[in-house]
Design an enzyme around this catalytic site. Structure first.
Site, short mmCIF file in Angstrom:
data_model
loop_
_atom_site.label_atom_id
_atom_site.label_comp_id
_atom_site.label_asym_id
_atom_site.label_seq_id
_atom_site.Cartn_x
_atom_site.Cartn_y
_atom_site.Cartn_z
N CYS A 168 -6.62 -3.20 6.97
CA CYS A 168 -7.84 -2.44 6.73
C CYS A 168 -8.90 -3.22 5.97
O CYS A 168 -10.10 -2.99 6.17
CB CYS A 168 -7.52 -1.13 6.01
SG CYS A 168 -6.81 -1.35 4.34
N CYS A 178 0.83 -1.20 0.00
CA CYS A 178 0.00 0.00 0.00
C CYS A 178 0.87 1.25 0.00
O CYS A 178 0.60 2.22 -0.72
CB CYS A 178 -0.93 -0.01 1.21
SG CYS A 178 -2.14 1.34 1.22
#
Length: 375
Positions: free
Chosen positions: A214, A116
């Site tokens: 997440c 990410c």
């Protein structure tokens, strides 16, 4: 007189990035500079809700949730700075979620936060910042970023608060990205950051840190793999196979290599007078080797997909310390090139559970030399 600049703050809705926005908004006041808040919307937290044991409602305390977006917007309003939410769900799925799934199905243990950072938070975010006229981005990561004129390189260093050190997840940053990134919290400790947040009247000064991946709604990656593949119309691959001892003796069977990881002890289902741990996963034969804890120790590792920060490339053996997990204490080793695209390392002392798919980050004192992915 220097030209006014715009800084885009990556606001996740947590206390760290919110404090960065507050610090920069205060420091740019009266200087003609400006601060803009940006939040990347990465994943629909309700997308797989209710499937295969995944909770119907997202759990509180998860990074990048809708609550975090609300908190980030409220901080921006409090500080009086512009704020935008940028939808990057498609890119996130392509560059983070799908590689995460593929790695687990191949018997490796991925680190989605590093992916990410590499593909979204310091690549796409910087492009977005430039599109609105910002020359640099700032984040709430605990790291130090400095330019060394003698080496003509940007250098990434460990922060003042080593308990919050996030350089392990940042090893993939390029010189271009480092040149346009600010880490305002690098010289502060977490308690100091919370105090700064209080001083700026931020309502989330006491907000707990997010702890989970997440896009894993229930924290169970096995549930996520099953639900995601079903949504994509893909069956779970048949990767069941033998559980064998290091001697080659067959001890039993496992139900899939995606369900085990190197170093794992629980859930093996093999009766034994002493604890057994996963030592090795063979994705070709689906064979999983198990053994005693002492057998997890190794003196070597090989890494590929390298990125160098403090040096342009590794051309000769170098003494470094290597971190093989986020919470791993960097261990002394000799690092050597192994062709143009890989390195090998020999540790001074055996290290436990060197896991394919994880990152190996190389340090010279506080400097990040570079890093790669364990093969």
């Amino acid at each position: 007189m220097s030209q006014p600049t715009t800084i885009a703050v990556a606001m996740s809705g947590g206390v760290d990035s919110s404090t960065v926005a507050a610090i920069l908004a205060r420091n740019t006041t009266g200087a003609g500079n400006s601060v803009v808040g940006l939040t990347l919307h990465l994943w629909d937290q309700t997308r797989l809700a209710g499937k295969h044991g995944i909770p119907d409602a997202p759990k509180a305390g998860r990074c990048c949730s809708l609550d975090d977006v609300y908190d980030a917007r409220r901080v921006a309003e409090h500080l009086g700075i512009p704020y935008y939410v940028v939808n990057q769900e498609e890119r996130f799925e392509q560059d983070v979620v799908r590689p995460f799934v593929a790695e687990y199905l191949s018997g490796r243990t991925p680190i989605p936060c590093s992916l990410c950072n590499n593909h979204l938070k310091f690549d796409q975010l910087l492009k977005t910042a430039r599109s609105i006229g910002a020359g640099s981005i700032a984040t709430g990561h605990y790291a130090v970023n400095e330019y060394d004129p003698q080496r003509c390189r940007w250098i990434l260093k460990r922060p003042a608060d080593l308990a919050k050190d996030q350089t392990y997840f940042l090893f993939g940053l390029t010189q271009e990205q480092l040149a346009h990134t600010l880490f305002p919290l690098g010289r502060l400790t977490k308690p100091e950051v919370r105090e700064v947040a209080r001083q700026h009247g931020l309502a989330l000064a006491e907000k707990p840190d997010s702890q989970e991946i997440c896009f894993i709604p229930g924290g169970d990656y096995k549930q996520f793999l099953t639900a995601y593949l079903e949504e994509q119309g893909q069956p779970m691959p048949e990767t069941a196979g033998e559980l064998v001892a290091s001697s080659g003796e067959v001890l039993g069977r496992h139900d899939g290599i995606s369900n085990v990881t190197v170093g794992q002890r629980k859930g093996l289902g093999v009766p034994s007078p002493s604890p057994l741990y996963v030592l090795q996963i063979d994705p070709a034969s689906h064979r999983v080797t198990v053994g005693a804890d002492a057998e997890l120790a190794t003196r070597t590792l090989r890494a590929g997909r390298l990125n160098w920060i403090s040096i342009p490339a590794l051309t000769r053996p170098m003494r470094v310390k290597i971190k093989i997990r986020h919470r791993h204490e960097p261990a002394s080793a000799t690092l050597e090139p192994a062709g143009a695209a890989e390195v090998v390392a020999a540790f001074d002392d055996p290290q436990r559970a060197v896991t394919p798919g994880q990152s190996a980050v190389f340090y010279d004192g506080d400097e990040v030399v570079g890093g790669g992915w364990i093969i």
